[in-house]
Each structure stands twice: as structure tokens, then as C-alpha cells.
Design an enzyme around this catalytic site. Structure first.
Site, PDB file in Angstrom:
ATOM      1  N   HIS A  76       0.847  -1.193   0.000  1.00 24.43           N
ATOM      2  CA  HIS A  76       0.000   0.000   0.000  1.00 24.43           C
ATOM      3  C   HIS A  76       0.882   1.243   0.000  1.00 24.43           C
ATOM      4  O   HIS A  76       1.884   1.282   0.711  1.00 24.43           O
ATOM      5  CB  HIS A  76      -0.820   0.111   1.283  1.00 24.43           C
ATOM      6  CG  HIS A  76      -1.984  -0.803   1.392  1.00 24.43           C
ATOM      7  ND1 HIS A  76      -2.853  -1.054   0.373  1.00 24.43           N
ATOM      8  CD2 HIS A  76      -2.456  -1.486   2.458  1.00 24.43           C
ATOM      9  CE1 HIS A  76      -3.799  -1.872   0.806  1.00 24.43           C
ATOM     10  NE2 HIS A  76      -3.576  -2.164   2.059  1.00 24.43           N
ATOM     11  N   HIS A 110      -1.234  -4.169   9.419  1.00 21.21           N
ATOM     12  CA  HIS A 110      -1.494  -2.729   9.404  1.00 21.21           C
ATOM     13  C   HIS A 110      -2.950  -2.454   9.738  1.00 21.21           C
ATOM     14  O   HIS A 110      -3.838  -3.264   9.441  1.00 21.21           O
ATOM     15  CB  HIS A 110      -1.112  -2.099   8.060  1.00 21.21           C
ATOM     16  CG  HIS A 110      -1.815  -2.705   6.881  1.00 21.21           C
ATOM     17  ND1 HIS A 110      -1.434  -3.910   6.343  1.00 21.21           N
ATOM     18  CD2 HIS A 110      -2.880  -2.282   6.144  1.00 21.21           C
ATOM     19  CE1 HIS A 110      -2.219  -4.206   5.321  1.00 21.21           C
ATOM     20  NE2 HIS A 110      -3.129  -3.239   5.180  1.00 21.21           N
ATOM     21  N   CYS A 124      -5.221   5.672  -0.916  1.00 20.84           N
ATOM     22  CA  CYS A 124      -4.485   4.403  -0.862  1.00 20.84           C
ATOM     23  C   CYS A 124      -4.347   3.854  -2.273  1.00 20.84           C
ATOM     24  O   CYS A 124      -5.332   3.656  -2.976  1.00 20.84           O
ATOM     25  CB  CYS A 124      -5.202   3.396   0.032  1.00 20.84           C
ATOM     26  SG  CYS A 124      -4.360   1.806   0.144  1.00 20.84           S
TER      27      CYS A 124
HETATM   28 MN    MN Z   1      -4.515  -3.455   3.482  1.00 17.17          MN
END
Ligand code: MN
Length: 160
Positions: A76, A110, A124
Site C-alpha cells: 500500500h 497494518h 491508498c
Molecule cells: Mn490493506
């Protein structure tokens, strides 16, 4: 390569009001309810272009809300656009501020949590073709909680 006429048009997507929405961009469910723990998150897909191979999304987390604690092979790239809170990335908990950039490496736990007073929103970037997120097992959670800072963070994002 054949080009559709639509693919040749430039487009602009203007902000709709001052609420971190864009014209013609739908606000979607973050995930299907019941598939993973999260609290008060919406998702908008800003760009999904076959030529780029990437999908660019905007997520908004309501005050006190949080994304799913997860990990996956894809990376990400996250840019905070509004609000504050905390992010767990790997072995560390970070404060969140607008314009902070986070790189979430492959197979790294995360989770993003908004502060209690206002929504937190972030962009993102992910590959269009990507693996499905994995959720932590009880053993994973135990080893995460061995770090007191992470234990405190997880206490605040525990789903009822
Ligand atoms: Mn993720």
C-alpha cells in the site's frame, strides 16, 4: 492496440462540496459487512485504469472508527488527506497527520484508526490485481500484543 473513444477523453472530477467527495465518484462500503472487523469506514475508487495497473482509492474513517487489521502480499502507498489518529504498520504505532505518507510493505500487519473528534481520510494506492487480505489468528494477535504499544493500540480498535 484498439482504443475506445472514451479512453481518449480527459476528465476532471471536481470536489463535491468541502466534504472530501468528488463529483461522479460513488461512496461505497469499505468491505462487505461481517467479512472482517472494521468500524465506520467508507471507500471511493478514484481511479482504476487498466493502463496503469493500479487502483487509487479514498477511504474515510469516522471519528473513533478503524480499518481492518490485516496483511497481504501487495504493497500500500497511503497518503493522509484529513484528520488524525494512529496507524499500526508492522512493529510500530505512528501518529497520523494530514499529508503523512505511509508505505505498507508486503505481509505487514497494518491498521488505521481515526482520532475520537473528527473523521480521518486517506488515499491508498494498490495494484488492480492483488491478493486478498489475511486476518490475524489468535496466535498472531498474541504476538502483536507482546509489544505494549501495539497492545494499547489494539485495545482501542477492538470490535465489540
Ligand atoms: Mn490493506
Amino acid at each position: 492496440m484498439r482504443e475506445t473513444s472514451e479512453a481518449r477523453y480527459a476528465r476532471t472530477f471536481r470536489p463535491e462540496g468541502s466534504n472530501y467527495r468528488w463529483q461522479s465518484v460513488d461512496v461505497l462500503q469499505y468491505k462487505e459487512e461481517g467479512t472482517a472487523p472494521f468500524k465506520d469506514v467508507t471507500r471511493s475508487v478514484l481511479f482504476e485504469e487498466a493502463e496503469l495497473g493500479y487502483q487509487w482509492r479514498y477511504f474515510e474513517v469516522g471519528a473513533g472508527g478503524h480499518t481492518t487489521l490485516e496483511r497481504h502480499e501487495h504493497v500500500h502507498a497511503v497518503m493522509i488527506l484529513r484528520g488524525g489518529g494512529q496507524a499500526l504498520v508492522g512493529a510500530d504505532v505512528y501518529p497520523i497527520h494530514p499529508f503523512d505518507l505511509f508505505r505498507v510493505p508486503p505481509m505487514t500487519w497494518h491498521q488505521f484508526r481515526a482520532g475520537d473528534d473528527e473523521p480521518m481520510g486517506f488515499l491508498c494506492l494498490v495494484p488492480s490485481e492483488r491478493d486478498r487480505p489475511q486476518l490475524p489468528s489468535e496466535a498472531d494477535l498474541r504476538s502483536l500484543r507482546a509489544n505494549p504499544e501495539i497492545a494499547r493500540f489494539l485495545e482501542q480498535t477492538r470490535s465489540p
